[in-house]
Design a protein around this motif. Structure first.
Motif, mmCIF file in Angstrom:
data_model
loop_
_atom_site.group_PDB
_atom_site.id
_atom_site.type_symbol
_atom_site.label_atom_id
_atom_site.label_comp_id
_atom_site.label_asym_id
_atom_site.label_seq_id
_atom_site.Cartn_x
_atom_site.Cartn_y
_atom_site.Cartn_z
ATOM 1 N N MET A 183 0.844 -1.167 0.000
ATOM 2 C CA MET A 183 0.000 0.000 0.000
ATOM 3 C C MET A 183 0.897 1.240 0.000
ATOM 4 O O MET A 183 1.930 1.255 0.647
ATOM 5 C CB MET A 183 -0.909 -0.012 1.225
ATOM 6 N N LYS A 184 0.453 2.248 -0.745
ATOM 7 C CA LYS A 184 1.173 3.523 -0.787
ATOM 8 C C LYS A 184 0.206 4.658 -0.474
ATOM 9 O O LYS A 184 -0.998 4.528 -0.637
ATOM 10 C CB LYS A 184 1.797 3.768 -2.157
ATOM 11 N N VAL A 185 0.771 5.772 -0.038
ATOM 12 C CA VAL A 185 -0.024 6.953 0.280
ATOM 13 C C VAL A 185 0.591 8.167 -0.405
ATOM 14 O O VAL A 185 1.808 8.240 -0.588
ATOM 15 C CB VAL A 185 -0.120 7.167 1.811
ATOM 16 N N GLN A 186 -0.265 9.068 -0.802
ATOM 17 C CA GLN A 186 0.193 10.348 -1.339
ATOM 18 C C GLN A 186 -0.820 11.415 -0.946
ATOM 19 O O GLN A 186 -1.930 11.107 -0.533
ATOM 20 C CB GLN A 186 0.359 10.288 -2.853
ATOM 21 N N ILE A 187 -0.408 12.659 -1.075
ATOM 22 C CA ILE A 187 -1.295 13.787 -0.814
ATOM 23 C C ILE A 187 -1.462 14.558 -2.108
ATOM 24 O O ILE A 187 -0.478 14.909 -2.760
ATOM 25 C CB ILE A 187 -0.730 14.710 0.289
ATOM 26 N N ASP A 188 -2.710 14.807 -2.474
ATOM 27 C CA ASP A 188 -3.009 15.607 -3.665
ATOM 28 C C ASP A 188 -2.826 17.078 -3.285
ATOM 29 O O ASP A 188 -3.633 17.634 -2.535
ATOM 30 C CB ASP A 188 -4.439 15.343 -4.116
ATOM 31 N N PRO A 189 -1.758 17.726 -3.777
ATOM 32 C CA PRO A 189 -1.494 19.110 -3.377
ATOM 33 C C PRO A 189 -2.558 20.094 -3.849
ATOM 34 O O PRO A 189 -2.719 21.170 -3.271
ATOM 35 C CB PRO A 189 -0.134 19.424 -4.003
ATOM 36 N N GLY A 190 -3.309 19.736 -4.877
ATOM 37 C CA GLY A 190 -4.385 20.597 -5.345
ATOM 38 C C GLY A 190 -5.586 20.616 -4.419
ATOM 39 O O GLY A 190 -6.388 21.548 -4.450
ATOM 40 N N ARG A 191 -5.705 19.593 -3.590
ATOM 41 C CA ARG A 191 -6.824 19.500 -2.645
ATOM 42 C C ARG A 191 -6.447 19.893 -1.219
ATOM 43 O O ARG A 191 -7.288 20.350 -0.463
ATOM 44 C CB ARG A 191 -7.369 18.084 -2.621
#
Length: 66
Positions: free
Chosen positions: A1-9
């Motif tokens: 599993m991987k995680v990221q943050i959508d910088p536009g949101r």
């Protein structure tokens, strides 16, 4: 599993790094960021799900690896 943050949101509420400090960091402006490649270490999956569920903008994105 991987995680990221959508910088536009991301609006900088900080819930991700408050709930899962081992998976997220705060940048210089108070926005969340994911250190490294976003791979979630074994045993941290629940913390990642909790952070994603508590992000008001749904900026925390989890992906399953094949």
């Amino acid at each position: 599993m991987k995680v990221q943050i959508d910088p536009g949101r991301c609006q900088g509420h900080g819930r991700c790094y408050d709930l899962a400090p081992g998976l997220f960091e705060e940048d210089d402006e108070g926005y969340g960021r994911v250190p490294g490649d976003g791979a979630i270490p074994p045993g941290q999956e629940q913390a990642a799900r909790l952070a994603a569920a508590n992000c008001p903008e749904r900026a925390v994105v989890l992906t399953e690896e094949a």
